[in-house]
Write a protein that holds these residues in place. Sequence first.
Motif, short mmCIF file in Angstrom:
data_model
loop_
_atom_site.label_atom_id
_atom_site.label_comp_id
_atom_site.label_asym_id
_atom_site.label_seq_id
_atom_site.Cartn_x
_atom_site.Cartn_y
_atom_site.Cartn_z
N GLN A 212 0.83 -1.21 0.00
CA GLN A 212 0.00 0.00 0.00
C GLN A 212 0.87 1.26 0.00
O GLN A 212 0.52 2.26 -0.63
N GLY A 213 1.99 1.20 0.70
CA GLY A 213 2.92 2.33 0.68
C GLY A 213 3.53 2.52 -0.70
O GLY A 213 3.66 3.66 -1.18
N ASP B 174 -0.39 -8.02 -4.97
CA ASP B 174 -0.73 -8.42 -3.61
C ASP B 174 -0.80 -9.94 -3.48
O ASP B 174 -0.45 -10.50 -2.44
N HIS B 175 -1.27 -10.60 -4.53
CA HIS B 175 -1.35 -12.06 -4.50
C HIS B 175 0.03 -12.69 -4.34
O HIS B 175 0.20 -13.65 -3.58
N ILE C 105 -0.02 -19.41 -8.06
CA ILE C 105 -0.78 -18.17 -7.91
C ILE C 105 -0.12 -17.05 -8.71
O ILE C 105 -0.79 -16.30 -9.44
N CYS C 106 1.20 -16.94 -8.59
CA CYS C 106 1.92 -15.90 -9.34
C CYS C 106 1.76 -16.09 -10.84
O CYS C 106 1.52 -15.14 -11.58
N LEU C 107 1.90 -17.33 -11.29
CA LEU C 107 1.74 -17.62 -12.72
C LEU C 107 0.33 -17.29 -13.19
O LEU C 107 0.14 -16.73 -14.28
N SER C 108 -0.65 -17.62 -12.36
CA SER C 108 -2.04 -17.37 -12.75
C SER C 108 -2.32 -15.88 -12.93
O SER C 108 -3.10 -15.50 -13.80
N GLY D 113 6.01 -8.12 -6.00
CA GLY D 113 5.16 -8.58 -4.91
C GLY D 113 5.83 -9.68 -4.10
O GLY D 113 5.76 -9.69 -2.86
N ALA D 114 6.49 -10.60 -4.80
CA ALA D 114 7.21 -11.66 -4.10
C ALA D 114 8.32 -11.07 -3.23
O ALA D 114 8.55 -11.52 -2.10
N ALA D 115 8.98 -10.05 -3.74
CA ALA D 115 10.07 -9.41 -3.00
C ALA D 115 9.57 -8.76 -1.71
O ALA D 115 10.19 -8.89 -0.65
#
Length: 200
Positions: A90-91, A122-123, A153-156, A171-173
């Motif tokens: 969010q930041g 976010d996912h 999930i990331c691939l999707s 997002g993963a980071a």
Amino acid sequence: MHQVLIELPAGLYLFDERLAMDAAITHWINSFAGHIPFVDQAMIAITQAGVPFIVLVVVLQWWSRENRQHLRHVAICAGLAFLLGLAINQGILLFIHRVRPYDAGVSNLLIAKSADWSFPSDHATASMSVAMAFALQRLPWRALAFFAMAFLICLSRIYVGTHYVTDVLGGAATGIVATIAVRALYRENSKFDRFAKSIL
């Protein structure tokens, strides 16, 4: 167009090249969408239900018969990392306003449009924070299962057309950073940890 690229500073030119590669890979992954209905439906289901499913699996660790106290600690760590990672996102969204790939003509969207900006995912943050929480607590088999779910999930998210590859990586980071922070600050068998694990 070629003249403009030559006149740009070298660093910016390299940045543009990376963005082009990001868009190309995103487009390639998304190009498989719409050809095999079964795969499309599976990816849609994963992108919509994947994170809630991971949350459910983490919650179920609370009542594990094996190594219950440690697993309760890990479940709390996963939950805290999950929330911290999303807060970090969010930041980031306050400063980085990246349009979604479907709005940029890079991908074809299989699900409803999102109301927020594209970067970061976010996912990816949510799923990776949970997987990392179990990995850092030396639970390799559980961590491997969560990493597999996080990867799907990331691939999707790319497949259904709602994120770029770098959105997912970003997002993963943030999920990894959040998990490391929680691991450093929230110690097992601390006073708060003992109180939290005593619930239920």
